[in-house]
Motif scaffolding. Sequence first.
Motif, mmCIF file in Angstrom:
data_model
loop_
_atom_site.group_PDB
_atom_site.id
_atom_site.type_symbol
_atom_site.label_atom_id
_atom_site.label_comp_id
_atom_site.label_asym_id
_atom_site.label_seq_id
_atom_site.Cartn_x
_atom_site.Cartn_y
_atom_site.Cartn_z
ATOM 1 N N GLU A 40 0.982 -1.149 -0.054
ATOM 2 C CA GLU A 40 0.067 0.029 0.002
ATOM 3 C C GLU A 40 0.901 1.213 -0.164
ATOM 4 N N GLU A 41 1.972 1.250 0.972
ATOM 5 C CA GLU A 41 3.115 2.445 0.947
ATOM 6 C C GLU A 41 3.494 2.593 -0.538
ATOM 7 N N GLN A 42 3.918 1.371 -1.151
ATOM 8 C CA GLN A 42 4.490 1.532 -2.307
ATOM 9 C C GLN A 42 3.848 2.121 -3.429
ATOM 10 N N ALA A 43 2.392 1.798 -3.345
ATOM 11 C CA ALA A 43 1.553 2.354 -4.341
ATOM 12 C C ALA A 43 1.142 3.867 -3.997
ATOM 13 N N ILE A 44 1.438 4.268 -2.788
ATOM 14 C CA ILE A 44 1.309 5.843 -2.615
ATOM 15 C C ILE A 44 2.487 6.510 -3.245
ATOM 16 N N ALA A 45 3.687 5.879 -2.960
ATOM 17 C CA ALA A 45 4.919 6.453 -3.552
ATOM 18 C C ALA A 45 4.759 6.430 -5.108
ATOM 19 N N ARG A 46 4.276 5.371 -5.626
ATOM 20 C CA ARG A 46 4.347 5.442 -6.959
ATOM 21 C C ARG A 46 3.181 6.601 -7.516
ATOM 22 N N PHE A 94 2.491 9.466 -6.215
ATOM 23 C CA PHE A 94 3.296 10.871 -5.890
ATOM 24 C C PHE A 94 4.472 11.086 -6.984
ATOM 25 N N HIS A 95 5.027 9.827 -7.379
ATOM 26 C CA HIS A 95 6.113 9.859 -8.448
ATOM 27 C C HIS A 95 5.606 10.334 -9.694
ATOM 28 N N ILE A 96 4.515 9.696 -10.070
ATOM 29 C CA ILE A 96 3.836 9.581 -11.412
ATOM 30 C C ILE A 96 3.250 11.091 -11.546
ATOM 31 N N MET A 97 2.544 11.463 -10.257
ATOM 32 C CA MET A 97 2.008 12.922 -10.443
ATOM 33 C C MET A 97 2.997 13.972 -10.742
ATOM 34 N N ALA A 98 4.280 13.695 -10.059
ATOM 35 C CA ALA A 98 5.354 14.754 -10.298
ATOM 36 C C ALA A 98 5.928 14.724 -11.549
ATOM 37 N N GLU A 99 6.127 13.464 -11.911
ATOM 38 C CA GLU A 99 6.619 13.503 -13.520
ATOM 39 C C GLU A 99 5.669 13.547 -14.593
ATOM 40 N N GLU A 100 4.464 12.937 -14.462
ATOM 41 C CA GLU A 100 3.707 13.054 -15.460
ATOM 42 C C GLU A 100 2.822 14.055 -15.717
ATOM 43 N N HIS A 101 2.329 15.061 -14.744
ATOM 44 C CA HIS A 101 1.658 16.105 -14.728
ATOM 45 C C HIS A 101 2.340 17.293 -14.233
ATOM 46 N N LEU A 102 2.888 17.266 -13.030
ATOM 47 C CA LEU A 102 3.570 18.554 -12.495
ATOM 48 C C LEU A 102 4.782 19.107 -13.558
ATOM 49 N N TYR A 103 5.257 17.888 -14.092
ATOM 50 C CA TYR A 103 6.469 18.255 -15.047
ATOM 51 C C TYR A 103 5.937 19.087 -16.298
ATOM 52 N N TRP A 104 4.545 18.867 -16.524
ATOM 53 C CA TRP A 104 4.198 19.734 -17.872
ATOM 54 C C TRP A 104 3.912 21.174 -17.360
ATOM 55 N N GLN A 152 11.080 13.475 6.910
ATOM 56 C CA GLN A 152 12.433 13.706 6.140
ATOM 57 C C GLN A 152 12.039 13.439 4.884
ATOM 58 N N PHE A 153 11.703 12.302 4.372
ATOM 59 C CA PHE A 153 11.512 11.933 3.073
ATOM 60 C C PHE A 153 10.050 11.268 2.605
ATOM 61 N N LEU A 154 9.848 11.300 1.230
ATOM 62 C CA LEU A 154 8.453 10.939 1.006
ATOM 63 C C LEU A 154 7.615 10.148 1.998
ATOM 64 N N MET A 155 8.248 8.913 1.942
ATOM 65 C CA MET A 155 7.830 7.745 2.789
ATOM 66 C C MET A 155 8.328 7.675 4.118
ATOM 67 N N GLY A 156 8.994 8.484 4.889
ATOM 68 C CA GLY A 156 9.524 8.467 6.247
ATOM 69 C C GLY A 156 10.914 8.678 6.229
ATOM 70 N N ASP A 157 11.649 8.169 7.134
ATOM 71 C CA ASP A 157 12.825 8.583 7.343
ATOM 72 C C ASP A 157 13.995 8.054 6.385
ATOM 73 N N LYS A 158 13.746 7.035 5.511
ATOM 74 C CA LYS A 158 14.645 6.707 4.395
ATOM 75 C C LYS A 158 13.938 6.989 3.054
ATOM 76 N N ALA A 159 15.166 7.669 2.343
ATOM 77 C CA ALA A 159 14.687 8.055 0.992
ATOM 78 C C ALA A 159 14.505 6.945 0.034
ATOM 79 N N ILE A 160 13.848 6.822 -0.880
ATOM 80 C CA ILE A 160 13.513 5.668 -1.803
ATOM 81 C C ILE A 160 13.622 6.478 -3.265
ATOM 82 N N GLU A 161 13.256 5.485 -4.201
ATOM 83 C CA GLU A 161 13.216 5.624 -5.630
ATOM 84 C C GLU A 161 12.254 7.049 -5.967
ATOM 85 N N ALA A 162 11.090 7.075 -5.420
ATOM 86 C CA ALA A 162 10.391 7.985 -5.858
ATOM 87 C C ALA A 162 10.781 9.169 -5.242
ATOM 88 N N ASP A 163 11.494 9.326 -4.269
ATOM 89 C CA ASP A 163 12.126 10.650 -4.163
ATOM 90 C C ASP A 163 12.892 11.151 -4.956
#
Length: 298
Positions: free
Chosen positions: A142-148, A150-160, A233-244
């Motif tokens: 579920e957390e991985q789905a949330i991270a994805r 945000f990642h897609i919103m940033a790159e496929e919407h906000l990017y434009w 600290q980071f998108l999903m907590g204290d540890k930065a992940i790929e979506a960050d």
Amino acid sequence: MKHAAIDCLSSFQNSLSLNRSKHLLILGTGIAGLYLVGQIYVSYKKAQRRKKWASVEKNMVILHQFERGKFTPNVSPFPLKLETYLRMTGIPYENEFEEPMGPKGKTPWITLNGDEIADSQLCMELLARKFHKDCSSHLSPEEQAIARSFHIMAEEHLYWGLLLWRWVYTKGRTLWQVQCNLPKSLSLMLPLVVKKLKGQAQGQGMGLHTEAEVIEMSVKDLRAISSFLGTKQFLMGDKAIEADCAVFGILSQLLWNCPGSPFEQLLNGEFNNLKAYCERMKDTFWPDWDRCLNPARI
Ligand SMILES: N[C@@H](CCC(=O)N[C@@H](CS)C(=O)NCC(=O)O)C(=O)O
């Protein structure tokens, strides 16, 4: 007498048109020859570069991207995302700035053991498999789905929103404020580049909206990321992940490479937790950030 004059005139005209055809033929052959020599030279240089890249040590990633920027190591979000990922995972890499556009006509791309891979995300996924790096394995599905999301919103919407502000609303002019040593030919080509990118944004759909609508949509994206990040600290907590890496790629452009934009203003005001987040990503993965700028800040 009259006939002789006409004959003379027509033979003169014939020789003129023969001469013109001959000249045109020589000119055409010359241009074609030059083009051919140019093409052979380009292919030769391309082959030479590939030979050089093939000679690097096994499993060394060659990251192809644009030259360093004035305020961020790259003025494009996707190379910055990929380089941040390489640093996050500790995968060995070298930068290459001569051929920034890859086999899919976009930047960045990588060469790995002679193979060419395009697209920052596909590169990351391939590297993750090859080097057994999964920075999100501690997260629930579920957390991985949330991270994805945000990642897609940033790159496929906000990017434009970023692309339209940089290339359409300000017509590419701010590029000279954020990048040194741009080729002189770029000023001449600028209207064509703007037309191409405007076409891309219209094809995607964002470019069909008014500027006010696009800014409003982008602000909603920023608000969503800001609210979700909160004091973490980071998108999903204290540890930065790929979506960050992806989110940082876009936010850092809006913060540092969009001078005078509403984004810059908001990130320094209402959404200043996103600014702190960018600073944190920078400090964590780019301790040498200042040295990676052009000109380097030493
Ligand atoms: N999905 C690609 C996007 C790459 C991309 O759009 N790169 C832009 C620079 S921000 C580019 O090369 N644009 C040139 C063009 O479209 O002609 C990735 O993640 O690598």
